[in-house]
Scaffold this motif. Structure first.
Motif, PDB file in Angstrom:
ATOM      1  N   ASP A  52     -30.535   6.490  48.020  1.00  0.00           N
ATOM      2  CA  ASP A  52     -29.322   7.127  47.495  1.00  0.00           C
ATOM      3  C   ASP A  52     -29.096   8.507  48.097  1.00  0.00           C
ATOM      4  O   ASP A  52     -28.131   9.183  47.739  1.00  0.00           O
ATOM      5  N   ASP A  53     -30.008   8.951  48.972  1.00  0.00           N
ATOM      6  CA  ASP A  53     -29.931  10.306  49.518  1.00  0.00           C
ATOM      7  C   ASP A  53     -29.407  10.306  50.953  1.00  0.00           C
ATOM      8  O   ASP A  53     -29.404   9.273  51.623  1.00  0.00           O
ATOM      9  N   VAL A  54     -29.004  11.484  51.403  1.00  0.00           N
ATOM     10  CA  VAL A  54     -28.527  11.638  52.779  1.00  0.00           C
ATOM     11  C   VAL A  54     -29.520  12.500  53.545  1.00  0.00           C
ATOM     12  O   VAL A  54     -29.856  13.605  53.102  1.00  0.00           O
ATOM     13  N   GLU A  55     -29.930  12.006  54.682  1.00  0.00           N
ATOM     14  CA  GLU A  55     -30.875  12.747  55.514  1.00  0.00           C
ATOM     15  C   GLU A  55     -30.112  13.324  56.701  1.00  0.00           C
ATOM     16  O   GLU A  55     -29.399  12.597  57.406  1.00  0.00           O
ATOM     17  N   CYS A  56     -30.280  14.627  56.924  1.00  0.00           N
ATOM     18  CA  CYS A  56     -29.584  15.263  58.040  1.00  0.00           C
ATOM     19  C   CYS A  56     -30.116  14.706  59.353  1.00  0.00           C
ATOM     20  O   CYS A  56     -31.322  14.483  59.519  1.00  0.00           O
ATOM     21  N   GLY A  57     -29.219  14.501  60.310  1.00  0.00           N
ATOM     22  CA  GLY A  57     -29.581  13.893  61.582  1.00  0.00           C
ATOM     23  C   GLY A  57     -30.224  14.845  62.567  1.00  0.00           C
ATOM     24  O   GLY A  57     -30.550  14.432  63.682  1.00  0.00           O
ATOM     25  N   TYR A  58     -30.447  16.121  62.164  1.00  0.00           N
ATOM     26  CA  TYR A  58     -31.019  17.076  63.116  1.00  0.00           C
ATOM     27  C   TYR A  58     -32.492  17.355  62.793  1.00  0.00           C
ATOM     28  O   TYR A  58     -33.368  17.110  63.621  1.00  0.00           O
ATOM     29  N   HIS A  59     -32.779  17.873  61.559  1.00  0.00           N
ATOM     30  CA  HIS A  59     -34.182  18.174  61.208  1.00  0.00           C
ATOM     31  C   HIS A  59     -34.627  17.516  59.915  1.00  0.00           C
ATOM     32  O   HIS A  59     -35.665  17.872  59.370  1.00  0.00           O
ATOM     33  N   GLY A  60     -33.802  16.642  59.387  1.00  0.00           N
ATOM     34  CA  GLY A  60     -34.263  15.816  58.284  1.00  0.00           C
ATOM     35  C   GLY A  60     -34.159  16.394  56.883  1.00  0.00           C
ATOM     36  O   GLY A  60     -34.637  15.764  55.929  1.00  0.00           O
ATOM     37  N   LEU A  61     -33.531  17.574  56.709  1.00  0.00           N
ATOM     38  CA  LEU A  61     -33.295  18.022  55.321  1.00  0.00           C
ATOM     39  C   LEU A  61     -32.573  16.883  54.608  1.00  0.00           C
ATOM     40  O   LEU A  61     -31.646  16.285  55.166  1.00  0.00           O
ATOM     41  N   THR A  62     -33.005  16.597  53.385  1.00  0.00           N
ATOM     42  CA  THR A  62     -32.480  15.426  52.690  1.00  0.00           C
ATOM     43  C   THR A  62     -31.891  15.852  51.347  1.00  0.00           C
ATOM     44  O   THR A  62     -32.461  16.690  50.657  1.00  0.00           O
ATOM     45  N   GLY A  88     -26.483  16.865  45.375  1.00  0.00           N
ATOM     46  CA  GLY A  88     -26.436  17.923  46.388  1.00  0.00           C
ATOM     47  C   GLY A  88     -27.723  18.727  46.478  1.00  0.00           C
ATOM     48  O   GLY A  88     -27.799  19.688  47.242  1.00  0.00           O
ATOM     49  N   ALA A  89     -28.730  18.340  45.708  1.00  0.00           N
ATOM     50  CA  ALA A  89     -30.000  19.077  45.748  1.00  0.00           C
ATOM     51  C   ALA A  89     -30.867  18.542  46.881  1.00  0.00           C
ATOM     52  O   ALA A  89     -30.858  17.352  47.180  1.00  0.00           O
ATOM     53  N   CYS A  90     -31.654  19.452  47.502  1.00  0.00           N
ATOM     54  CA  CYS A  90     -32.525  19.051  48.604  1.00  0.00           C
ATOM     55  C   CYS A  90     -33.775  18.396  48.029  1.00  0.00           C
ATOM     56  O   CYS A  90     -34.408  18.913  47.115  1.00  0.00           O
ATOM     57  N   THR A  91     -34.117  17.230  48.565  1.00  0.00           N
ATOM     58  CA  THR A  91     -35.291  16.509  48.055  1.00  0.00           C
ATOM     59  C   THR A  91     -36.417  16.494  49.084  1.00  0.00           C
ATOM     60  O   THR A  91     -37.522  16.079  48.783  1.00  0.00           O
ATOM     61  N   ARG A  92     -36.132  16.947  50.309  1.00  0.00           N
ATOM     62  CA  ARG A  92     -37.170  16.907  51.330  1.00  0.00           C
ATOM     63  C   ARG A  92     -36.828  17.898  52.434  1.00  0.00           C
ATOM     64  O   ARG A  92     -35.689  17.976  52.887  1.00  0.00           O
ATOM     65  N   ALA A  93     -37.847  18.679  52.850  1.00  0.00           N
ATOM     66  CA  ALA A  93     -37.666  19.632  53.953  1.00  0.00           C
ATOM     67  C   ALA A  93     -38.634  19.266  55.071  1.00  0.00           C
ATOM     68  O   ALA A  93     -39.682  18.687  54.822  1.00  0.00           O
ATOM     69  N   PRO A  94     -38.272  19.590  56.311  1.00  0.00           N
ATOM     70  CA  PRO A  94     -39.117  19.167  57.436  1.00  0.00           C
ATOM     71  C   PRO A  94     -40.411  19.978  57.511  1.00  0.00           C
ATOM     72  O   PRO A  94     -40.504  21.064  56.955  1.00  0.00           O
ATOM     73  N   GLN A 102     -42.741  22.082  54.754  1.00  0.00           N
ATOM     74  CA  GLN A 102     -42.510  23.394  54.130  1.00  0.00           C
ATOM     75  C   GLN A 102     -41.940  23.244  52.731  1.00  0.00           C
ATOM     76  O   GLN A 102     -41.437  22.173  52.376  1.00  0.00           O
ATOM     77  N   ARG A 103     -42.037  24.305  51.944  1.00  0.00           N
ATOM     78  CA  ARG A 103     -41.459  24.274  50.612  1.00  0.00           C
ATOM     79  C   ARG A 103     -39.942  24.220  50.712  1.00  0.00           C
ATOM     80  O   ARG A 103     -39.348  24.747  51.651  1.00  0.00           O
ATOM     81  N   PRO A 138     -36.464  25.397  50.328  1.00  0.00           N
ATOM     82  CA  PRO A 138     -35.828  26.684  50.006  1.00  0.00           C
ATOM     83  C   PRO A 138     -34.780  26.518  48.908  1.00  0.00           C
ATOM     84  O   PRO A 138     -34.108  25.484  48.836  1.00  0.00           O
ATOM     85  N   LYS A 139     -34.629  27.542  48.111  1.00  0.00           N
ATOM     86  CA  LYS A 139     -33.644  27.516  47.018  1.00  0.00           C
ATOM     87  C   LYS A 139     -32.224  27.276  47.534  1.00  0.00           C
ATOM     88  O   LYS A 139     -31.437  26.577  46.919  1.00  0.00           O
ATOM     89  N   ALA A 140     -31.921  27.877  48.679  1.00  0.00           N
ATOM     90  CA  ALA A 140     -30.550  27.802  49.198  1.00  0.00           C
ATOM     91  C   ALA A 140     -30.267  26.464  49.887  1.00  0.00           C
ATOM     92  O   ALA A 140     -29.154  26.252  50.380  1.00  0.00           O
ATOM     93  N   ALA A 141     -31.254  25.594  49.924  1.00  0.00           N
ATOM     94  CA  ALA A 141     -31.025  24.304  50.575  1.00  0.00           C
ATOM     95  C   ALA A 141     -30.330  23.363  49.593  1.00  0.00           C
ATOM     96  O   ALA A 141     -30.954  22.561  48.911  1.00  0.00           O
ATOM     97  N   CYS A 142     -28.998  23.497  49.509  1.00  0.00           N
ATOM     98  CA  CYS A 142     -28.254  22.555  48.672  1.00  0.00           C
ATOM     99  C   CYS A 142     -26.834  22.478  49.220  1.00  0.00           C
ATOM    100  O   CYS A 142     -26.402  23.361  49.960  1.00  0.00           O
ATOM    101  N   VAL A 143     -26.168  21.409  48.912  1.00  0.00           N
ATOM    102  CA  VAL A 143     -24.761  21.277  49.315  1.00  0.00           C
ATOM    103  C   VAL A 143     -23.934  21.018  48.051  1.00  0.00           C
ATOM    104  O   VAL A 143     -24.459  20.542  47.037  1.00  0.00           O
ATOM    105  N   HIS A 144     -22.659  21.327  48.145  1.00  0.00           N
ATOM    106  CA  HIS A 144     -21.787  21.112  46.989  1.00  0.00           C
ATOM    107  C   HIS A 144     -21.590  19.618  46.771  1.00  0.00           C
ATOM    108  O   HIS A 144     -21.336  18.872  47.713  1.00  0.00           O
ATOM    109  N   SER A 145     -21.738  19.203  45.519  1.00  0.00           N
ATOM    110  CA  SER A 145     -21.454  17.827  45.161  1.00  0.00           C
ATOM    111  C   SER A 145     -20.151  17.813  44.366  1.00  0.00           C
ATOM    112  O   SER A 145     -20.025  18.485  43.349  1.00  0.00           O
TER     113      SER A 145
END
Ligand code: FES
Ligand code: FES
Ligand SMILES: [Fe+2]
Lengths: 84, 348
Positions: B73-83, B88-94, B97-98, B100-107
């Motif tokens: 159900d999630d979207v994975e970015c095609g560049y470095h895999g932020l998911t 709109g919340a980030c569930t995975r970072a490349p 790493q932890r 980041p709080k600012a890793a979110c997109v508007h839903s």
């Protein structure tokens, strides 16, 4: 009450007789007044009111600046002097 | 006096409003990029079929997420895999790493109704699905529906709202379909309501327009009402009423043979110069008659193409003026609508 309408630039004073608006009245009396919509939409018929007061018989979309009236939406409330 | 000219474009769009994002069958379990109100949005359906709309830009290097992949159900970015999940919340970072709080997109809040996917373009907390325009008779077995279609118009959406508040234009633009002679000269009334503007008129004892003629249950002349209504920000209901001549009037009950057709028209600005136009029609007869629906679908499409040709040329003409343009009496409803909408936009 007998009201008069003075067209200052044309140098004429005429007794008001029932007309749909000051614009129509000016036309009936051969006074050239610019207009476009005839319905309070465009502002083309705006003229300075030098004396007297008017009644808006139709709600215009925008009220003109103070001292200016929309001829197509007004009739005289008192005798008026128009810069026309 | 401060005026809004019919040619000047509105400074922005009304954000706190529901717009149509797509027909329900246009979005599936695949990433689909759309532009609405100048915002790039990625849409898809999750595994349960629920529509999702996310800001289409990864917060890392702003790669459109629509260029990435769906992972469950999630979207994975095609560049470095932020998911990102559907909220709109980030569930995975490349790189382990932890996150980041600012890793979110508007839903964007999304609702499905009337076969359409609706999207709320403003502050999510203000989204109230009960504010989606109501469609009378939806689901009523006595009423027929032709599901309609959509088109993209190369014009600012306010030229289209102008058109949808202007019953006079049918006399010239739709001569062979909706128009009849009476359309040219009778003067409509304008009603300004809190939620929009209505321009309407009864035309008495006229010949039915060609488009409607085959569907009328009575012979001879008609009284015809045109009801043109546009609700803020840009949704129209155009009602056509035909009754036998002499029986029409707002103060009278509708004749038993009345022909009613409600045309719903939803405009979604893509940019200031481009508009997506969705529509369907409801009718009070032949509820299950596919041939009737198909006939309506074709005729309506033809008529709307006539509008499209005119409105695109008007947009170009107004954007490229070599001399002034004027406003006429028939512009009262359209210009009132523009004025009020501009006030609503300014108040946001
Ligand atoms: S003529 Fe347009 S406002 Fe009077
Ligand atoms: S009459 Fe309206 S564009 Fe010419
Ligand atoms: Fe049209």
């Amino acid at each position: 009450m007998n009201l008069t309408v003075t067209f200052k630039r044309s140098g004429r004073t005429v007794a008001w007789t029932e007309a749909e608006s000051l614009l129509a009245f000016a036309e009936h009396n051969g006074v050239d007044a610019p207009f476009s919509c005839g319905a309070g939409v465009c502002g083309t018929c705006a003229a300075a009111l030098l004396a007297g007061d008017v009644t808006y018989v139709e709600d215009p979309l925008y009220l003109p600046d103070p001292g200016v009236v929309l001829l197509c939406c007004t009739t005289p409330k008192t005798s008026v002097v128009l810069d026309l | 006096m401060t005026r809004i000219e019919s040619g000047s474009e509105s400074p922005a769009f009304l954000k706190n409003a529901w717009y149509v994002a797509a027909w329900d069958n246009e979005i599936g379990h695949a990433l689909t990029a759309v532009t609405l109100l100048n915002e790039s949005i990625v849409m898809y359906r999750d595994s349960a079929g629920k529509a999702v709309a996310l800001e289409n830009a990864c917060p890392h290097r702003k790669l459109p997420l629509s260029m990435g992949r769906l992972k469950g159900d999630d979207v994975e970015c095609g560049y470095h895999g932020l998911t990102f999940n559907p909220q709109g919340a980030c569930t995975r970072a490349p790189g382990g790493q932890r996150i980041p709080k600012a890793a979110c997109v508007h839903s964007y809040p999304v609702e499905e109704r009337y076969g359409l996917i609706w999207i709320w373009m403003g502050e999510a907390a203000k989204a109230d699905p009960s504010k989606i325009m109501n469609v009378d008779h939806w689901g009523d077995p006595a009423w027929g529906l032709n599901r309609g279609d959509a088109m993209t118009v190369e014009a600012n959406y306010l030229y289209i709202t102008d058109n949808l508040l202007d019953p006079s234009h049918v006399a010239w633009v739709h001569q062979t379909s909706f128009g009849n002679a009476a359309c040219a000269d009778s003067v409509p009334d304008m009603t300004a309501a809190d939620n929009g503007v209505i321009v309407s008129r009864w035309m008495r004892d006229t010949e039915p327009a060609p488009f409607y003629q085959p569907f009328l249950k009575f012979q001879g002349n008609c009284d015809r009402k045109q009801h043109y209504e546009v609700r803020y920000p840009s949704h129209a209901i155009i009602k056509a009423i035909f009754v036998p001549a002499g029986t029409g009037g707002d103060d009278k009950p509708l004749h038993k043979d009345v022909f009613l057709m409600d045309s719903y028209n939803f405009l979604t600005p893509i940019t200031e110069n481009l508009t997506r136009y969705y529509w369907f029609q409801m009718r009070n007869f032949a509820p299950n008659d596919r041939a009737v629906s198909a006939a309506f679908a074709t005729s309506v499409r033809t008529a709307f193409e006539e509008d499209k040709t005119i409105l695109q040329a008007v947009h170009r003409g107004m954007n490229n003026k070599k001399s002034g343009n004027i406003d006429l009496k028939i512009d009262k409803g359209p210009l009132h609508f523009r004025k009020r909408l501009a006030q609503m936009i300014a108040a946001e």
